[in-house]
Design an enzyme around this catalytic site. Sequence first.
Site, PDB file in Angstrom:
ATOM      1  N   TRP A 101       0.824  -1.214   0.000  1.00  0.00           N
ATOM      2  CA  TRP A 101       0.000   0.000   0.000  1.00  0.00           C
ATOM      3  C   TRP A 101       0.850   1.252   0.000  1.00  0.00           C
ATOM      4  CZ3 TRP A 101      -4.473  -0.321  -1.964  1.00  0.00           C
ATOM      5  CH2 TRP A 101      -5.198  -1.497  -1.836  1.00  0.00           C
ATOM      6  N   ASP A 176      -1.963   6.412   6.345  1.00  0.00           N
ATOM      7  CA  ASP A 176      -3.043   5.652   5.725  1.00  0.00           C
ATOM      8  C   ASP A 176      -3.448   4.597   6.752  1.00  0.00           C
ATOM      9  OD1 ASP A 176      -4.646   3.852   4.385  1.00  0.00           O
ATOM     10  OD2 ASP A 176      -3.270   3.525   2.703  1.00  0.00           O
ATOM     11  N   LYS A 200     -13.039  -1.654   5.672  1.00  0.00           N
ATOM     12  CA  LYS A 200     -12.336  -2.655   6.478  1.00  0.00           C
ATOM     13  C   LYS A 200     -12.939  -2.706   7.885  1.00  0.00           C
ATOM     14  CE  LYS A 200      -9.683  -2.581   2.837  1.00  0.00           C
ATOM     15  NZ  LYS A 200      -8.418  -1.910   2.645  1.00  0.00           N
TER      16      LYS A 200
HETATM   17  C1  PLP Z   1      -7.913  -1.288   1.244  1.00  0.00           C
HETATM   18  C2  PLP Z   1      -6.807  -0.302   1.376  1.00  0.00           C
HETATM   19  C3  PLP Z   1      -6.672   0.802   0.516  1.00  0.00           C
HETATM   20  C4  PLP Z   1      -7.503   0.957  -0.746  1.00  0.00           C
HETATM   21  O1  PLP Z   1      -8.740   1.351  -0.576  1.00  0.00           O
HETATM   22  P1  PLP Z   1      -9.726   1.546  -1.847  1.00  0.00           P
HETATM   23  O2  PLP Z   1     -10.979   1.870  -1.164  1.00  0.00           O
HETATM   24  O3  PLP Z   1      -9.751   0.256  -2.609  1.00  0.00           O
HETATM   25  O4  PLP Z   1      -9.186   2.649  -2.671  1.00  0.00           O
HETATM   26  C5  PLP Z   1      -5.667   1.707   0.757  1.00  0.00           C
HETATM   27  N1  PLP Z   1      -4.807   1.542   1.768  1.00  0.00           N
HETATM   28  C6  PLP Z   1      -4.892   0.480   2.598  1.00  0.00           C
HETATM   29  C7  PLP Z   1      -3.901   0.346   3.710  1.00  0.00           C
HETATM   30  C8  PLP Z   1      -5.885  -0.465   2.432  1.00  0.00           C
HETATM   31  O5  PLP Z   1      -5.970  -1.528   3.257  1.00  0.00           O
END
Ligand code: PLP
Length: 369
Positions: A101, A176, A200
């Site tokens: 990521w 993030d 998530k």
């Molecule tokens: C799932 C995830 C994303 C991506 O999210 P989207 O909604 O698919 O754009 C970004 N960063 C992390 C750490 C993730 O787990």
Amino acid sequence: MNRPYNFSAGPAAIPVEVLQQAAAEMLDWQGSGMSVMEMSHRGKEFISIYEQAEADLRELLAVPPEFKILFMQGGGLAENAIVPLNLSRAATVDMVLTGSWSQKSQKEARKYAAEVHVAASGEASGFTTLPDPATWQLSRGASYLHLCSNETIHGVEFHELPDLKALGSDAPLVIDFSSHVASRPVDWSRVGLAFGGAQKNLGPAGLTLVIVREDLLGHALPACPSAFDYKTVADNQSMFNTPPTWGIYIAGLTFQWLKRQREGDATGVAAIERRNIAKADRLYGYIDQSQLYLNKVAANARSRMNIPFFLRDESRNDAFLAGAKQRGLLQLKGHKSVGGMRASLYNAMPMEGVEALIAYLQEFERQHA
Ligand SMILES: *Cc1c(COP(=O)(O)O)cnc(C)c1O
């Protein structure tokens, strides 16, 4: 109701109580005669849902008053562009690479930032360790430093956020936190901006949470789309354009569910954190003592949320997954870039689900010893 246990990395399990309440209110939200999906985002019904959700989140995560909470769209990946569009000020951006990521974030930031500098990387270890902050090569005058505080695919998590000031940098820290938001408290004294997709730990895909310190607003590059300019979004209480109303509603129900959680003398996020620690300890403990399964991540970097593991004999992967599915243990296949298995233990996964998984791991190990 006998639902299977869903170990998906995302979109992921939502607490059953939240789904039940949403189902009960689907046709008629609290006597309004409308589903939440049918409401004007500017009407008093939806405004009350929005204000309650924001207040509950602020309380749960102890977000200080100098931070704005923004409900946006585009997911974590869009934020990889939106953050540099808002914060890079055409200067150097520092990045810490700890898995897939943050690598994606780095690639995207290169389109918008004058320069992207890799301050540290865990790549040499196959992203099984976190680089020690004391060794990071921080740029002078960087506009911000980006890190992914929980790497969903590689299963590494920062258990303490770095103190950039103590490391000699004035850059705000951008995290993030898509895949561990609301699973543990956040040390806001070390953070300038945090972003995460909802799918998530908070609710349905489509809602993206941004929590940003006020002094970082108002510096967007001219090319930044208005709907993605944090100041514009903040000045309009996330209603510059139509926000993801359904996502905000479900996230709001999830916040209320979180507030009701109790674990000993702890409530809310502190309670869920205790439970998350217990769940992760139980699964790592089983994997570490077993002869058949293996987790490769360094002990101090192991994620509580996403636990990748391997069968020492990978020819049995398909049989393992088929047996798991038969027992109501869903979505355990690892990400294709890492292989093996992955169990995601987000807030909505109860300890009973972890025990059911361990019972199956034991059974499969006995059969294949
Ligand atoms: C799932 C995830 C994303 C991506 O999210 P989207 O909604 O698919 O754009 C970004 N960063 C992390 C750490 C993730 O787990």
